[in-house]
Motif scaffolding. Sequence first.
Motif, short mmCIF file in Angstrom:
data_model
loop_
_atom_site.label_atom_id
_atom_site.label_comp_id
_atom_site.label_asym_id
_atom_site.label_seq_id
_atom_site.Cartn_x
_atom_site.Cartn_y
_atom_site.Cartn_z
N GLU A 63 20.41 -55.09 37.07
CA GLU A 63 21.87 -55.13 36.87
C GLU A 63 22.58 -54.80 38.18
O GLU A 63 23.58 -55.43 38.54
N HIS B 158 18.39 -62.42 32.45
CA HIS B 158 17.85 -62.90 31.17
C HIS B 158 16.42 -62.38 30.94
O HIS B 158 16.05 -62.02 29.83
N VAL C 159 27.79 -64.25 32.76
CA VAL C 159 27.81 -64.34 34.23
C VAL C 159 28.96 -65.24 34.68
O VAL C 159 29.73 -64.88 35.57
N PHE C 160 29.11 -66.39 34.02
CA PHE C 160 30.16 -67.30 34.48
C PHE C 160 31.56 -66.80 34.16
O PHE C 160 32.49 -66.99 34.94
N THR D 219 23.68 -64.80 28.40
CA THR D 219 23.70 -64.33 29.79
C THR D 219 24.51 -65.31 30.65
O THR D 219 25.30 -64.90 31.50
N PHE D 220 24.30 -66.60 30.40
CA PHE D 220 25.03 -67.64 31.14
C PHE D 220 26.55 -67.47 30.94
O PHE D 220 27.32 -67.45 31.91
N PHE E 236 22.36 -74.32 37.60
CA PHE E 236 21.77 -73.81 36.35
C PHE E 236 21.29 -74.98 35.48
O PHE E 236 20.18 -74.94 34.94
N PHE F 109 26.35 -55.82 31.30
CA PHE F 109 24.90 -55.87 31.09
C PHE F 109 24.32 -54.48 30.74
O PHE F 109 23.17 -54.19 31.01
N ARG G 34 15.07 -59.65 32.16
CA ARG G 34 14.94 -58.24 32.54
C ARG G 34 13.73 -57.62 31.88
O ARG G 34 13.51 -57.78 30.68
N PHE H 279 30.63 -56.04 35.74
CA PHE H 279 29.32 -56.73 35.69
C PHE H 279 28.27 -55.80 35.09
O PHE H 279 27.54 -56.17 34.16
N MET H 280 28.21 -54.59 35.63
CA MET H 280 27.15 -53.68 35.18
C MET H 280 27.40 -53.19 33.76
O MET H 280 26.46 -53.05 32.97
N LYS I 37 19.64 -65.71 23.87
CA LYS I 37 19.88 -64.64 24.84
C LYS I 37 20.24 -65.21 26.22
O LYS I 37 21.14 -64.72 26.90
N GLU I 38 19.56 -66.30 26.58
CA GLU I 38 19.82 -66.89 27.90
C GLU I 38 21.22 -67.50 27.94
O GLU I 38 21.94 -67.37 28.94
N ILE J 91 31.09 -71.67 42.62
CA ILE J 91 30.89 -71.43 41.18
C ILE J 91 30.51 -72.75 40.48
O ILE J 91 29.61 -72.79 39.64
N ILE K 189 21.30 -65.36 36.74
CA ILE K 189 21.14 -65.54 35.28
C ILE K 189 19.68 -65.30 34.89
O ILE K 189 19.38 -64.59 33.93
N MET L 62 32.21 -64.34 36.86
CA MET L 62 32.42 -65.02 38.16
C MET L 62 33.80 -65.70 38.19
O MET L 62 34.50 -65.66 39.20
#
Lengths: 162, 500
Positions: free
Chosen positions: B390, B226, A99-100, A95-96, B425, A131, B228, A127-128, A91-92, B418, B222, A103
Amino acid sequence: MEKKGWYSCQILFSFFLILVGLYVIFNSVRYSMPLIKAGDATYVDAPGFSPVVCGGLLIILSLYVAYGSWKRGGTLRYFFSAEMFAALKSKEALTFYKVFTLMFLYGFVLLPSLPYWLSTILFMLAFMITFKYFTWKAVAVSVLTSFTLYYVFGTLFSVALP
Amino acid sequence: MFEQFAILGREFVTLLSPMNLLLQFLGMALGVIMGALPGLNATLGIALLTPLTFAVPTQYALAVLMALYIGVMFGGSISAILINIPGTGSAAATLLDGYPLAKKGQAANAIMVSRWTSAVGNFWGLLFFLLCAPILSALALNFSSPEYFWLGIMGIAVCGSFASPDMPVRGWISGLIGLLIAFIGIEDIHAVARFTFGRPELFTGVELISAMMGFFGIPAVISALHTRQEVVTEQLGKQDLPIWKYLKDEFYHIFRWSAIGVWIGALPGVGENVASFLAYADAKKNHPDGPKMGTGVYAGVAAPETANNSAIGGAALPMLTLGIPGSPPAAVLMGALMLHGLRPGPLLPVENPEVIPQIGATIFVGTILTLIVGALLTRPMINILKVRPEILMALVSVLVVIGSYSMKSSIFDVKVMILFGILGFICDKLDYNPAPIVLGMILGPMIDFNLRRTLMLNSGNPIGFFNRPLSLVLIGIIVLSFVGPIIKKFKDPQAGETVA
């Protein structure tokens, strides 16, 4: 992250740092030598002196970390194992990636090609949505944020926005 | 020294202008909110706010940034107490007793204790700052190249050892990474471009604030997305603790925790997080309620909150007088001061004598505002804490992008931000503490220049590094910071097993 995987990542990162150290030393020698040969600098005041010292120390300390991690069960074989592929789908990790990717899209595609206010609205909405949060509030926050920042930075602080 | 207090009084009166007070109030309110929202911290807060201070005079910028710094330290405790999630790293120790207190229906009292002890901690930190600043400034005027070199090395060595107590080598590697990043750009002696990859944007080096926004901001985004989780806030309950009596009864312990905070704050790059945990450990050992700690006692809230606030004065002291920041937020604050044309370090009291008293007066006003703004925001924070991650993280992402862009109106800085986000990270996951990296980036030019300058002045002979008393003192501290962890490791060979 499980212990073995964590130590394996330590080894990989240490190897990366060793490569950085080698690059720093190589590059420092490359731009220092012409100055030394021309008599414009000595070995100790050449521009590459401090980077060579730091690069050398980085290599030594990284080797120490890599050795310590190897002794605690880390191995490069981990990166070809099923655990590694599972970690890449965790999951992490997801997410990484999300997000990247967002971005990168914002910084490399949207901002250079669209007006600031529009690229910011699109980025915030994307973004929203990514997620899994999309309500009227998300739209309102995106529009409000975009125009507020546009006004504060562009008008009040005279920043030349894209 | 008395002159210092007289100037402080004058600056304090200046700070009472409506504009200054408004800015400090806003900075404090923003700081409390940022501190309370999990994922945002003082370092990121100062970095995000810095671009907004470009358009205002330096005095206003100082006021708003310092107020934010102080506000964040208190704000972190609100979420620790109400939702069992520390808003900042420095409030992580606060939740150990803060949340059990909230479970007992004493959240309002716990927040009041946090607010007042934060203010008292600030005050002790300020006193230390004002008493020691002239002494340290006078001492620093005797520094020459070898001392500056050793001072920089000391900063990274001490910070590395404290930042990664389980495995200091990782802390020292972080410091080296920071130094190598600092070497990017045109160097001072021969004007040679180093590691610029032919990019003119890198000739002036990596933009510190942009780098910090990526380094601290993106891992925070992140992590928040992650992890949440549903935010359940506890009820505030009654606020009926006689606070003056409490402060009087606990005077000795609060002074003790303040001293811990000030001392840890003054150590290069170590900062508030370590200070709060050390004060908590001290309370557990020496306070009468020590055996009950963890079950919900006020000392468990007061100790970390006193220490993390008193650390602010401690961290500001070496940052302003020696050019060595005492904590990551102080490092970013130092970057912000440099962007405003100030040069923190031994020459600051000579070139800009008003700055140190100004910072002192700002901390003093901040101490009072902690009580006022803290009291005003406690109840609304219950709703603010329910903001969805979010929305919040989308906002943070947009702010780090516009913040890094606005430094030089350059998309290149956004790309750098970035890249630093990726590095941040990785470092976060592999337990490479960011504090020595930040310190390395700040101290790199000073170390590089003074290393080569000392060698040049002594025709390449390294004796110049060892033949001055001040150098020897600094070398002693460096040796201790290297040997200490080695001895500790020898005594406890299992150290270094922590897996992030």
